[in-house]
Design an enzyme around this catalytic site. Structure first.
Site, PDB file in Angstrom:
ATOM      1  CG  HIS A  66      -1.807   1.132   1.372  1.00  0.00           C
ATOM      2  ND1 HIS A  66      -3.177   1.027   1.244  1.00  0.00           N
ATOM      3  CD2 HIS A  66      -1.576   2.446   1.635  1.00  0.00           C
ATOM      4  CE1 HIS A  66      -3.728   2.222   1.417  1.00  0.00           C
ATOM      5  NE2 HIS A  66      -2.768   3.096   1.671  1.00  0.00           N
ATOM      6  CD  GLU A  67       1.727   3.786   3.655  1.00  0.00           C
ATOM      7  OE1 GLU A  67       2.149   4.809   3.111  1.00  0.00           O
ATOM      8  OE2 GLU A  67       0.629   3.723   4.231  1.00  0.00           O
ATOM      9  CG  HIS A  70       0.409   6.064  -0.962  1.00  0.00           C
ATOM     10  ND1 HIS A  70      -0.650   6.599  -1.658  1.00  0.00           N
ATOM     11  CD2 HIS A  70      -0.127   5.464   0.134  1.00  0.00           C
ATOM     12  CE1 HIS A  70      -1.769   6.327  -1.008  1.00  0.00           C
ATOM     13  NE2 HIS A  70      -1.483   5.638   0.068  1.00  0.00           N
ATOM     14  CG  ASP A 165      -4.499   6.695   1.145  1.00  0.00           C
ATOM     15  OD1 ASP A 165      -3.537   7.439   1.423  1.00  0.00           O
ATOM     16  OD2 ASP A 165      -4.411   5.451   1.152  1.00  0.00           O
TER      17      ASP A 165
END
Length: 388
Positions: A66-67, A70, A165
Site C-alpha cells: 500500500h505504502e 504511494h 487517503d
C-alpha cells in the site's frame, strides 16, 4: 516517524520498521491464535501459532505494498520520497513536497487503496486456487483473513478525512474546484479532526458498554488522526502564508563555520563559548561544507578523548543533514528541515556555504508574515499516510 530498523530498499525506496510494529504482530497473531482453533479445530498449538504469525507478517507485507504504491506514484510525479516506515498503526510513506496539481494529488492518494484491493484480489485468488487443489483448513483461513483485512484497509483509507487517503482525494477535489490548495488542505484536515473525534467517542462507548478492549484500538486510531489532522491544518495555514517565500528570504546568511580539523577541546573551550550557537556548519580544507556539528555532539566525546578527536569525526555528514538551495521555495524545504535532528539545514549555492536555515528562522518570518510564530511540526508538504 523514524525507523528503528532499516530493512533495505525496494525500487530505490528505503524501507524501515519502527519498534512499535511488534504491537501489530502481537495483536494480530494473538487474535488468530485465540480464534482460529474455533474456526478450524484439530490442529496443534504450534500450527495455530505459526499460522497466526504468518498472517500477521503477510499483513505487514500488504501494508508495505500500500505504502510503496504511494511512494512510486509520487516519485513518478516528481515528489521526492524519504522512505517508508511500518509502525503500530499502519504505515507511513514520507513524501518530501507536494503534488504539483490536483490530478497528481488524486493519483498519488488513490493508488494506495487500489493497491490494497489488488492485494486482496491476489489473496482471494490464492484461496480459491488452494480450494480447487484440495487444500483446506488453516491455509484457507489465513488467505481469507488477508483478503478481508485488505478490503477493510482499502475502504477505511477511502474515508474522506485527512490524513487518510480519502482525505487526500477530498483535498484534490476541493483544490480542483476552488483553485486553492491550501484552503482545500484546511478543509480536509478539519474533516479528519471530526472523523477522529468520532472514532474516539465510538471507542469510548464501546469500552464502557461492552467492557471489551476492542474500543481502545478505535480510541488510539482516533487520537492519531486528530493529532495528525491538527498538524496538517497548521501546516496548510503556514504554507499559505509562506507562499512565494524563498529560502534566502529566511536563512541566516554567512554563518560562522568551523574547520573539520579543529579539535573538540578547542571547539568547546574557545569557539562555542564565544559564538554562543548551538550548532555550527563544518567545512573542509577547501572551505566547502562537509557537515554540521552541535555543541551537544562535541560534549558527548569523553574528556580524555577530546584533544585527539576532530570535529569532522563527530559531526553529522552532508548525507545526514538537509542541504537546500537558496532559491528553493521555503514550503518545499520545511519537511526536510523538520525531519532533521535539531531542525537545521545547510544552504549551499554552487558548492559553497551560503547560509543556515533553522526552525527559529522559519518562526521569525512566519511572525513577520502574520502567523503566530509557531510554524513547525513536520512541515508543509510532508505526506503522512497511515495505512490501517
Amino acid at each position: 516517524m523514524t525507523a528503528t530498523v532499516t530493512l533495505g530498499r525496494i525500487a530505490g525506496v528505503r524501507i524501515g520498521l519502527h519498534w512499535s510494529v511488534l504491537g501489530v504482530v502481537a495483536i494480530l497473531a494473538g487474535a488468530g491464535f485465540a480464534r482460529w482453533p474455533e474456526v478450524v479445530p484439530g490442529y496443534s498449538p504450534v500450527a495455530y501459532a505459526v499460522a497466526a504469525v504468518a498472517g500477521a507478517v503477510l499483513f505487514l507485507v500488504s501494508l508495505l505494498a500500500h505504502e510503496l504504491s504511494h511512494a512510486l506514484v509520487a516519485r513518478g510525479h516528481g515528489v521526492a520520497v524519504d522512505g517508508i516506515t511500518l509502525w503500530l498503526l499502519g504505515g507511513v510513506a514520507r513524501l518530501r513536497g507536494e503534488a504539483s496539481s490536483p490530478g497528481a494529488e488524486l493519483r498519488i492518494a488513490g493508488v494506495g487503496p487500489l493497491a490494497s484491493v489488488v492485494v486482496a484480489v491476489l489473496f482471494g485468488l490464492l484461496a480459491w486456487v488452494s480450494t480447487l487443489l484440495g487444500i483446506t483448513g488453516l491455509v484457507i483461513v489465513v488467505l481469507s483473513f488477508l483478503t478481508l483485512i485488505n478490503v477493510v484497509l482499502a475502504i477505511f483509507n477511502l474515508i474522506p478525512a485527512a490524513p487518510l487517503d480519502g482525505g487526500r482525494i477530498l483535498r484534490s477535489a476541493l483544490w480542483a474546484w476552488r483553485g486553492d490548495r491550501y484552503r482545500a488542505a484546511v478543509w480536509s484536515a478539519r474533516a479528519g479532526k471530526g472523523f477522529g473525534f468520532g472514532l474516539i467517542v465510538l471507542g469510548g462507548v464501546w469500552v464502557f458498554t461492552t467492557a471489551g478492549p476492542d474500543g481502545i484500538w478505535w480510541i488510539l486510531i482516533g487520537l492519531f488522526i486528530v493529532t495528525v489532522a491538527t498538524v496538517e491544518e497548521q501546516q496548510a495555514r503556514t504554507s499559505g502564508a509562506l507562499a512565494g517565500v524563498r529560502v534566502r528570504d529566511a536563512m541566516t546568511s554567512r554563518p560562522y563555520r568551523v574547520d573539520g580539523s579543529t579539535g573538540v577541546t578547542t571547539f568547546l573551550s574557545e569557539l562555542a563559548p564565544v559564538r554562543k550557537h548551538s550548532a555550527f556548519p563544518v567545512v573542509d580544507v577547501s572551505g566547502r561544507p562537509c557537515g554540521l556539528v552541535s555543541v551537544e555532539q562535541a560534549a558527548k566525546v569523553r574528556p580524555e578523548r577530546r584533544h585527539v578527536t576532530t570535529l569532522a569525526e563527530v559531526a553529522d555528514s552532508l548525507a545526514d543533514v538537509p542541504v537546500v538551495g537558496p532559491d528553493e521555495a521555503l514550503t518545499d524545504v520545511l519537511p526536510r528541515l523538520d525531519g532533521s535532528a535539531g531542525g537545521r539545514a545547510l544552504v549551499v549555492e554552487d558548492g559553497a556555504l551560503a547560509g543556515i536555515l533553522t526552525s527559529r528562522d522559519v518562526s521569525v518570518i512566519s511572525t513577520l508574515r502574520g502567523l503566530d510564530g509557531s510554524a513547525g511540526g513536520r512541515g508543509a508538504g510532508t505526506i503522512f499516510r497511515p495505512a490501517g
